[in-house]
Motif scaffolding. Structure first.
Motif, PDB file in Angstrom:
ATOM      1  N   PRO A  71       0.814  -1.232   0.000  1.00 30.45           N
ATOM      2  CA  PRO A  71       0.000   0.000   0.000  1.00 30.45           C
ATOM      3  C   PRO A  71       0.836   1.265   0.000  1.00 30.45           C
ATOM      4  O   PRO A  71       0.519   2.227  -0.713  1.00 30.45           O
ATOM      5  N   SER A  72       1.914   1.291   0.787  1.00 26.62           N
ATOM      6  CA  SER A  72       2.780   2.468   0.821  1.00 26.62           C
ATOM      7  C   SER A  72       3.465   2.681  -0.519  1.00 26.62           C
ATOM      8  O   SER A  72       3.644   3.824  -0.968  1.00 26.62           O
ATOM      9  N   ALA A  73       3.859   1.598  -1.186  1.00 27.82           N
ATOM     10  CA  ALA A  73       4.519   1.705  -2.489  1.00 27.82           C
ATOM     11  C   ALA A  73       3.575   2.276  -3.535  1.00 27.82           C
ATOM     12  O   ALA A  73       3.962   3.118  -4.358  1.00 27.82           O
ATOM     13  N   LEU A  74       2.326   1.841  -3.527  1.00 26.32           N
ATOM     14  CA  LEU A  74       1.341   2.373  -4.472  1.00 26.32           C
ATOM     15  C   LEU A  74       1.032   3.834  -4.170  1.00 26.32           C
ATOM     16  O   LEU A  74       0.912   4.664  -5.085  1.00 26.32           O
ATOM     17  N   LEU A  75       0.940   4.167  -2.886  1.00 21.00           N
ATOM     18  CA  LEU A  75       0.649   5.547  -2.506  1.00 21.00           C
ATOM     19  C   LEU A  75       1.776   6.482  -2.926  1.00 21.00           C
ATOM     20  O   LEU A  75       1.524   7.571  -3.479  1.00 21.00           O
TER      21      LEU A  75
END
Length: 301
Positions: free
Chosen positions: A72-76
């Motif tokens: 999720p952090s990578a996509l954000l």
């Protein structure tokens, strides 16, 4: 390399060199916008960088797989990265390099303020605050005092401000989310991979993709892909994983001042007292921000 509590000699030299690269980068984007629609240019740059970073990772033996908790952090961060460069490339199309640089490099203010509340151990002390004020004043003096009569746009200025906040947000995501456990190359790969998809998908909404490209403009695109994104950004992410975020960011104040100096060296632009005074303020600000804290020696009782 272990994390540091302040910017040492290696960090300072590295960050000055990176500031020079970023100063050149602003000019390159401005020139290449004559050939490519800005959002398409930003997306093409990210798409090319995907392949360069993959080659780099294969050579270094770095695995691309992310732990599930980091996805999720990578996509954000990829989405934030997309917005940041959509706004920056648009800003450099609408307003001058000088104005865009001054506003975009206000990023350390937003990062330092945010880090004060979100990153343990990166507090905004009175000394750091004074340093940021001095450095920002120096940049404003060097750039805004230049009566070049160039193009200016309120929309362009607002885009540059939004890009500055986006840059600060990417730095915070690197420091304050599970992304901090991931190698810089992997962090950057997801930023450029997501942004390539997002930017190229929305680019047709901003007009024709090509303007009047010539060989020099394709060289500018290659420079952006290989030098700025692949190596420059990886190096910046590595530095911010080692040194305090606000300290790394403070050196970005040098980039717009260096842009003025490059104008003097390469374009024979006049450099007056205002530029020299601004350089002194920037140097003083960086010293205040990055001076190592005094070690308290226990007293024998």
């Amino acid at each position: 390399m272990p994390t540091k509590t302040h910017i040492d000699t290696f960090g300072a030299v590295s960050l000055v060199g990176l500031a020079l690269l970023l100063a050149i980068n602003q000019v390159v984007i401005k020139v290449a916008n004559d050939a490519f629609q800005p959002v398409f240019f930003a997306g093409a740059r990210s798409a090319g960088a995907v392949f360069c970073i993959l080659l780099w990772m294969k050579w270094r033996g770095v695995k691309l797989v992310l732990p599930r908790a980091v996805v999720p952090s990578a996509l954000l961060i990829g989405i934030v990265f997309s917005v940041e460069f959509l706004l920056l490339f648009t800003a450099l199309d609408l307003t001058t390099v000088s104005r865009a640089s001054v506003i975009f490099y206000s990023m350390p203010l937003w990062l330092a303020l945010s880090a004060h509340f979100l990153i343990p151990g990166d507090r905004l002390t009175p000394r750091k605050t004074l340093g940021l004020v001095l450095a920002f004043t120096g940049v404003a003096w060097a750039i805004l005092d230049r009566s070049d009569g160039g193009e200016a746009s309120l929309l362009g200025d607002l885009c540059a401000l939004g890009a500055a906040m986006g840059w600060a947000a990417t730095a915070l995501l690197v420091k304050a989310t599970p992304l901090r456990t991931v190698r810089p190359e992997v962090q950057l790969f997801y930023q450029v991979a997501v942004s390539a998809v997002v930017l190229l998908a929305v680019a047709p909404l901003f007009g024709p993709l090509f303007r009047d490209p010539h060989p020099i403009h394709y060289l500018a695109l290659a420079f952006q892909i290989v030098v700025v994104v692949t190596f420059g950004f990886i190096f910046w992410l590595w530095l911010i994983s080692i040194y305090p975020a606000s300290g790394v960011a403070s050196f970005s104040f040098l980039s717009p001042v260096l842009s003025v100096l490059l104008g003097w060296l390469l374009l024979d632009e006049k450099v007056g007292v205002s530029v020299l005074g601004a350089l002194a303020l920037v140097a003083a600000g960086i010293v205040l921000i990055n001076r190592a804290p005094k070690v308290q020696v226990p007293q024998n009782v």
